[in-house]
Design a protein around this motif. Sequence first.
Motif, PDB file in Angstrom:
ATOM      1  N   VAL A 171       0.750  -1.239   0.092  1.00 51.85           N
ATOM      2  CA  VAL A 171       0.107  -0.037   0.177  1.00 51.85           C
ATOM      3  C   VAL A 171       0.755   1.229   0.078  1.00 51.85           C
ATOM      4  O   VAL A 171       1.793   1.421   0.899  1.00 51.85           O
ATOM      5  CB  VAL A 171      -0.995   0.166   1.248  1.00 51.85           C
ATOM      6  N   ILE A 172       0.661   2.004  -1.018  1.00 51.69           N
ATOM      7  CA  ILE A 172       0.906   3.535  -0.963  1.00 51.69           C
ATOM      8  C   ILE A 172      -0.155   4.535  -0.721  1.00 51.69           C
ATOM      9  O   ILE A 172      -1.114   4.476  -1.280  1.00 51.69           O
ATOM     10  CB  ILE A 172       1.766   3.830  -2.353  1.00 51.69           C
ATOM     11  N   LYS A 202       5.288   6.235  -8.992  1.00 50.21           N
ATOM     12  CA  LYS A 202       5.904   5.514 -10.070  1.00 50.21           C
ATOM     13  C   LYS A 202       7.087   5.103  -9.475  1.00 50.21           C
ATOM     14  O   LYS A 202       7.753   4.010  -9.695  1.00 50.21           O
ATOM     15  CB  LYS A 202       6.344   6.261 -11.412  1.00 50.21           C
ATOM     16  N   THR A 203       7.916   5.933  -8.578  1.00 50.36           N
ATOM     17  CA  THR A 203       9.251   5.693  -8.193  1.00 50.36           C
ATOM     18  C   THR A 203       8.992   4.509  -7.009  1.00 50.36           C
ATOM     19  O   THR A 203       9.880   3.750  -6.891  1.00 50.36           O
ATOM     20  CB  THR A 203       9.716   6.987  -7.825  1.00 50.36           C
ATOM     21  N   LEU A 204       8.100   4.551  -6.255  1.00 54.58           N
ATOM     22  CA  LEU A 204       8.010   3.730  -5.067  1.00 54.58           C
ATOM     23  C   LEU A 204       7.360   2.374  -5.740  1.00 54.58           C
ATOM     24  O   LEU A 204       7.550   1.513  -4.824  1.00 54.58           O
ATOM     25  CB  LEU A 204       6.719   4.320  -4.069  1.00 54.58           C
ATOM     26  N   ALA A 205       6.702   2.571  -6.881  1.00 53.57           N
ATOM     27  CA  ALA A 205       5.898   1.401  -7.358  1.00 53.57           C
ATOM     28  C   ALA A 205       6.320   0.967  -8.944  1.00 53.57           C
ATOM     29  O   ALA A 205       5.624   1.191  -9.905  1.00 53.57           O
ATOM     30  CB  ALA A 205       4.443   1.352  -7.377  1.00 53.57           C
ATOM     31  N   PRO A 206       7.712   0.565  -9.258  1.00 50.37           N
ATOM     32  CA  PRO A 206       8.176   0.666 -10.463  1.00 50.37           C
ATOM     33  C   PRO A 206       7.291  -0.610 -11.252  1.00 50.37           C
ATOM     34  O   PRO A 206       7.477  -0.417 -12.370  1.00 50.37           O
ATOM     35  CB  PRO A 206       9.650   0.182 -10.149  1.00 50.37           C
ATOM     36  N   ASN A 207       6.636  -1.598 -10.648  1.00 52.48           N
ATOM     37  CA  ASN A 207       6.030  -2.676 -11.483  1.00 52.48           C
ATOM     38  C   ASN A 207       4.549  -2.224 -11.594  1.00 52.48           C
ATOM     39  O   ASN A 207       3.698  -2.981 -11.957  1.00 52.48           O
ATOM     40  CB  ASN A 207       6.148  -3.873 -10.584  1.00 52.48           C
TER      41      ASN A 207
END
Length: 314
Positions: A171-172, A202-207
Motif C-alpha cells: 500500500v502506498i 511510480k518511483t515507489l511502485a516501479p511494477n
Amino acid sequence: MATAVAATSYGGPEVLSLIDVEVPEPGPGEVTIAVRAAGVNPFDYKVYSGAFGTDPSKLPLRLGLEVSGVVTAVGPDAQGPAGPIAVGDEVIAQVSGGYATAVNARAQSVVPKPADVDWKQGAGVLSVGGTAVHMLVATGVGPGDTVLVHGAAGSVGALAAQLAVQRGATVIGTASASRHERLRSYGVEPVEYGPGLADRVKTLAPNGIDAALDTVGTDEAVDVSLELVADRSRIASIVAFGRAATDGFKVLGMGPGADPGTEIRGNAWRELLEPLATGKLDLVIAKTFPLAEASAAHEFVRDGHAGGKVILLP
C-alpha cells in the motif's frame, strides 16, 4: 424522554439545538439503546445543509447514524446479526437519530461491542469502516496487489490502507508530511500529494499500481489514478461522482450513480471488530465533544481535515 440534537432549520451548524424527544417502547425487531457515544460523519452535515433539499415539513431533522451504548429495552423477536439481544448488552449500532441520550434501533443493525473496544471506538467504526471494506471489495484488493490510497491518513483512508495491508497488499498512501510516520506504523509507504505525485508513486511502485482508492475527490487524485491504473474497474471513489460519470471508474456510497454496497457495509463489522479489539486496527479519535456542543463538532469536521473520527458524548 430523551435529549437529542436536531436541526430546526436548514443551514450551517448554528441551526443545531437540543430538543426533548419521546423514545417509545421498542416494537417488533427493535431495541432501545442508552447512548454512550455517537459518531459524527460528514453526511450528517449534508442532511441539514440543504444539499438534499429544504422541505420544511421534515423539520426538525434528527441527526446521527452510528452509536455505541447499552440495551435498556428489547422488543419482540429482537434478533441481531450475532444472535438474540438482551437488556444490559453492550452494543454498537447503525441508527437514525443517534445524536441523543437514547434511541431505538432495528435489531438487525445492532452488533455486540467487544469488551476491548471502548465506547468512542465503537461509535466511530461502523460507517468509516464499512466504507473502507466496501472500497476493498469493489476493487478486488488481495495478496500481491499494489494499491494507491488517496487520503490515507483520513478516517476512511486509514482503515482502508490498514485493511489492504492485512489482506496482503502493498500500500502506498497519500498524506501530508506530518502524518507519514503514522502511515509507516501501519505498514504503508507514505507519499506527499501535490505536483509530481504520479512520478513519486511510480518511483515507489516501479511494477505499477493495480488498484486506486480515492477518499478525497480532487482532480489530482482522479487524474493520477487514471494514469497509473490500467483497469478502471479497479479505481473506486467515494466522492468524485462527476468525474466517474465521464471517466468510467467506480463510485461508492449514496451519491449519483454510486453503488451503495448495502450488504457489504452491513456485514463489515465481522472484519472490523476483532482487529480493533486486539489492536491490529487503529481507529484515530481526533476529538470528542459533549452532546450539547454538536454545533462545535460540526464546525470542526466541516473542512474535512479533522484527522480522525469526531465523537459526541451524551
